[in-house]
Design an enzyme around this catalytic site. Structure first.
Site, PDB file in Angstrom:
ATOM      1  N   SER A 163     -36.207 -63.508 -31.182  1.00  0.00           N
ATOM      2  CA  SER A 163     -35.071 -63.655 -32.049  1.00  0.00           C
ATOM      3  C   SER A 163     -34.460 -62.453 -32.552  1.00  0.00           C
ATOM      4  O   SER A 163     -33.935 -61.757 -31.677  1.00  0.00           O
ATOM      5  CB  SER A 163     -35.654 -64.562 -33.095  1.00  0.00           C
ATOM      6  OG  SER A 163     -34.584 -65.381 -33.750  1.00  0.00           O
ATOM      7  N   ARG A 233     -32.223 -72.114 -46.004  1.00  0.00           N
ATOM      8  CA  ARG A 233     -33.365 -72.337 -45.337  1.00  0.00           C
ATOM      9  C   ARG A 233     -33.410 -73.463 -44.706  1.00  0.00           C
ATOM     10  O   ARG A 233     -33.856 -73.709 -43.566  1.00  0.00           O
ATOM     11  CB  ARG A 233     -34.510 -71.855 -46.219  1.00  0.00           C
ATOM     12  CG  ARG A 233     -35.695 -71.989 -45.543  1.00  0.00           C
ATOM     13  CD  ARG A 233     -35.964 -70.716 -44.246  1.00  0.00           C
ATOM     14  NE  ARG A 233     -37.174 -70.791 -43.883  1.00  0.00           N
ATOM     15  CZ  ARG A 233     -37.771 -69.959 -42.990  1.00  0.00           C
ATOM     16  NH1 ARG A 233     -36.685 -69.123 -42.399  1.00  0.00           N
ATOM     17  NH2 ARG A 233     -38.856 -69.692 -42.469  1.00  0.00           N
ATOM     18  N   ASP A 329     -35.510 -74.193 -26.827  1.00  0.00           N
ATOM     19  CA  ASP A 329     -34.790 -73.553 -27.562  1.00  0.00           C
ATOM     20  C   ASP A 329     -33.167 -73.631 -27.663  1.00  0.00           C
ATOM     21  O   ASP A 329     -32.808 -73.304 -26.804  1.00  0.00           O
ATOM     22  CB  ASP A 329     -35.075 -72.120 -27.564  1.00  0.00           C
ATOM     23  CG  ASP A 329     -34.492 -71.076 -28.591  1.00  0.00           C
ATOM     24  OD1 ASP A 329     -33.619 -71.509 -29.357  1.00  0.00           O
ATOM     25  OD2 ASP A 329     -35.008 -69.815 -28.466  1.00  0.00           O
ATOM     26  N   HIS A 362     -36.947 -72.864 -30.856  1.00  0.00           N
ATOM     27  CA  HIS A 362     -36.916 -71.459 -30.776  1.00  0.00           C
ATOM     28  C   HIS A 362     -38.035 -70.920 -31.524  1.00  0.00           C
ATOM     29  O   HIS A 362     -38.539 -69.935 -31.081  1.00  0.00           O
ATOM     30  CB  HIS A 362     -35.671 -71.130 -32.092  1.00  0.00           C
ATOM     31  CG  HIS A 362     -35.281 -69.881 -32.078  1.00  0.00           C
ATOM     32  ND1 HIS A 362     -35.260 -68.972 -31.122  1.00  0.00           N
ATOM     33  CD2 HIS A 362     -35.550 -68.864 -33.427  1.00  0.00           C
ATOM     34  CE1 HIS A 362     -34.904 -67.825 -31.572  1.00  0.00           C
ATOM     35  NE2 HIS A 362     -35.338 -67.675 -32.749  1.00  0.00           N
ATOM     36  N   ASP A 363     -38.663 -71.577 -32.421  1.00  0.00           N
ATOM     37  CA  ASP A 363     -39.953 -71.161 -32.964  1.00  0.00           C
ATOM     38  C   ASP A 363     -41.005 -70.904 -32.199  1.00  0.00           C
ATOM     39  O   ASP A 363     -42.136 -70.374 -32.314  1.00  0.00           O
ATOM     40  CB  ASP A 363     -40.405 -71.885 -34.311  1.00  0.00           C
ATOM     41  CG  ASP A 363     -39.794 -71.386 -35.632  1.00  0.00           C
ATOM     42  OD1 ASP A 363     -39.210 -70.329 -35.283  1.00  0.00           O
ATOM     43  OD2 ASP A 363     -39.902 -72.024 -36.763  1.00  0.00           O
TER      44      ASP A 363
END
Lengths: 394, 211
Positions: A163, A233, A329, A362-363
């Site tokens: 990232s 967040r 992602d 993505h994580d």
């Protein structure tokens, strides 16, 4: 969930006086930033794992993501949790701490001990807050290079990260090609997309709309824009996951109740989960840091520094690259990684590229992904052979 | 230049060994359609080449990278355009030509990217294949080409004679050519193309651009 009166931010103590090692740079060792501003005196906080070998050829720099920190593989002093990348960094892992010397520094603009908006200006004694200069990915990498110099390391065996960490990897390879033997940019892109900038802007607006932000000077005024940062967040967290993963984990399940309450309480599990994510984030992160680092990502466009040609950024590079993306992602989709790979091919660079099948979004680069472990190990081992590094235990 | 190669893992694949023997030590090599990396691995171990690969299947790519090979996921039909002129000493297209959508353009790219192009392919002019069409009236299915017409990835078959004609048309020079018989053994060099075209099951050509 309403919180009792705000305790002093733990991260604020970490900002000025980190638990981890820190290197101080005097006013005459200032950083000249992309914005034209000069920063000094300044400091950079970092962690290391493993042992640097005699010829200093086994150092790996890990670059952390937007809300990460230098505590890659050891307990985080703020949260008490284990490091954020123990799946990849540790004895016997891809980044084997028995074999390599692993370095990870808190990024410039961060809030865990490297100079950033949460720090107090050593010259005035006042919190920087929004008077801290805007930083870029190149500035972040420039600061890391000064740390690597201080540690007496000329060439890094590998620079790796996902990232925003991957952006730093690409910047390292472009700016200091002769200092990077191998590079692993994961789940990243050579520029931030309009959609990504848009999500970041939502987050920043949420922070700035919080009355406790106080035009950025909340540290001096004794408030914290917790609600705004939590919303930022929550929105961002959705982009780190994927629809299939959300469906798999939460679906439409209700939270500790048999029926909807006909209220705006967190009826659904996903709501409760996001609220928890928001709450726990504000306990460890500085709101202004969030503004600065999202901005650094938004400004990132590596090709732009090289006349619009990404291939030009890697012209003549001897660095060997391993690029990886994840199928689900949507923040840094495979097409972003492919653009990097195309540029590297055009530059005649040595590059491997895998797209890893997963629904974790993505994580995924932070999670248990055996294909990532296998490919990174294969890449690192072959790079280590090419570098003439001894096998472990020999 | 034609030193023998140690017969190890790839021993069963005579065509791969033939390709390996055509390659100079320490050369820069791009293997287009490198599969699970068996040829690249052979070339790196026995020829000490600087080897890269492109492979369409993700499983193949992941396997290659795990072995430490520099391989990217990509498509010969679309991704060769990214590679610069003369980027490699050799570009290899091993048993992949017949699966490309635009074989001529692919070969043009091979000749542009590499100082030499090495192309191996199954010969559709082999007498067994000819006889299946001629006498059974069915699309050929053989041991090496085991797909039925409706599920084959091989969409552009050619014969040795077709390939030679194309190299003429493209103004490429054939530097080396080998045909393998049914047993995978190289056929005698002195035989005319027509004999190779009838009895060669596979062919390996080394080309360079220009005449």
């Amino acid at each position: 969930m309403p919180r009792s009166k705000t305790p002093p931010a733990v991260s604020q103590n970490e900002a000025d006086h980190p638990t981890s090692p820190v290197q101080h740079f005097a006013a005459d060792e200032s950083l000249l930033l992309d914005s034209g501003a000069s920063l000094g005196p300044w400091q950079i906080a970092y962690q290391t794992y493993g042992t640097l070998n005699a010829d200093k050829s086994n150092a790996i720099l890990i670059c952390h993501a937007l809300t990460g920190d230098q505590h890659v593989a050891s307990e985080n002093p703020v949260t008490g949790k284990t490091g954020w990348w123990t799946s990849m960094v540790g004895p016997g892992k891809s980044f084997d701490t028995d074999r390599f010397f692993i370095i990870c520094a808190n990024v410039l603009g961060g809030c865990m001990g490297t100079s950033g908006p949460a720090n107090h200006d050593p010259l005035t004694g006042k919190a920087y807050a929004v008077d801290f200069p805007v930083v870029t990915i190149r500035d972040i990498v420039g600061a890391q290079a000064r740390l690597v110099d201080r540690l007496g390391i000329d060439t890094l065996f590998c620079v790796a990260g996902g990232s925003m960490g991957g952006m730093q990897v690409l910047q390292w390879a472009a700016t200091f090609p002769e200092r990077v033997f191998a590079a692993m940019p994961l789940a990243t892109g050579a520029k931030h997309s309009a959609q990504n900038i848009a999500f970041h802007e939502v987050g920043r607006q949420a922070v700035m709309a919080d009355p406790d932000w106080r035009a950025g000077h909340y540290l001096a005024e004794g408030t914290r824009p917790e609600k705004g940062l939590a919303v930022a967040r929550m929105a961002a967290h959705i982009t780190y996951l994927s629809e299939p993963a959300l469906h798999r984990k939460f679906g439409r399940k209700l939270q500790d109740r048999a029926a909807p309450t006909f209220s705006f309480d967190a009826d659904f599990e996903i709501e409760s989960y996001l609220r928890y994510q928001g709450r726990s984030f504000v306990e460890r992160f500085d709101a202004n840091s969030y503004l600065y680092l999202t901005r650094a990502m938004d400004y990132f466009d590596l090709a732009d520094d090289f006349g619009g040609s990404l291939a030009a950024a890697f012209k003549g590079t001897k660095t060997r690259f391993c690029v990886a993306s994840f199928t689900s992602d949507w923040l840094f989709p495979t097409s972003d990684s492919r653009a990097i790979v195309h540029a590297l091919n055009a530059a005649g660079a040595s590059v491997s590229f895998v797209e890893i099948e997963t629904d974790k979004g993505h994580d995924a680069f932070l999670l248990n992904e055996p294909v990532l472990f296998a490919t990174s190990r294969g890449f690192i081992d072959s790079a280590a052979r090419a570098r003439g590094l001894k096998e472990q235990g020999s | 230049m034609t030193e023998p190669v140690n017969h190890t893992a790839a021993a069963a694949r005579v065509d791969l060994l033939l390709v390996a023997e055509m390659i100079e030590r320490g050369a820069r090599v791009l293997d287009v359609g490198c599969g699970d990396g068996i040829l690249l691995d052979l070339l790196i171990r026995t020829r000490e080449v600087d080897g890269r690969g492109i492979e369409l299947s993700q499983a193949g790519v992941n396997g290659c990278v795990t072995k430490g090979l520099s391989v990217v996921q990509g498509d010969a039909d679309t991704d060769l355009a990214d590679y610069p002129d003369d980027g490699f000493d050799y570009v290899i297209l091993s048993q992949t030509l017949q699966a490309t959508r635009r074989p001529r353009e692919v070969i043009e790219h091979l000749l542009r990217i590499g100082r030499r192009a090495i192309v191996s392919f199954p010969n559709f002019g082999h007498w067994r294949i000819r006889s299946q069409i001629a006498f059974q009236g069915r699309m050929p299915v053989t041991k090496n080409l085991s797909y039925a017409w409706y599920n084959t990835p091989n969409i552009h078959f050619c014969t040795i004679a077709d390939f030679v004609a194309l190299t003429d048309e493209m103004d490429a020079t054939i530097e080396k050519a080998v045909a393998l018989d049914r047993n995978g053994q190289p056929m005698r060099m002195t035989l005319p193309w027509a004999v190779w075209n009838l009895f060669g099951e596979q062919a390996v050509f080394m080309l360079r651009r220009g005449s």
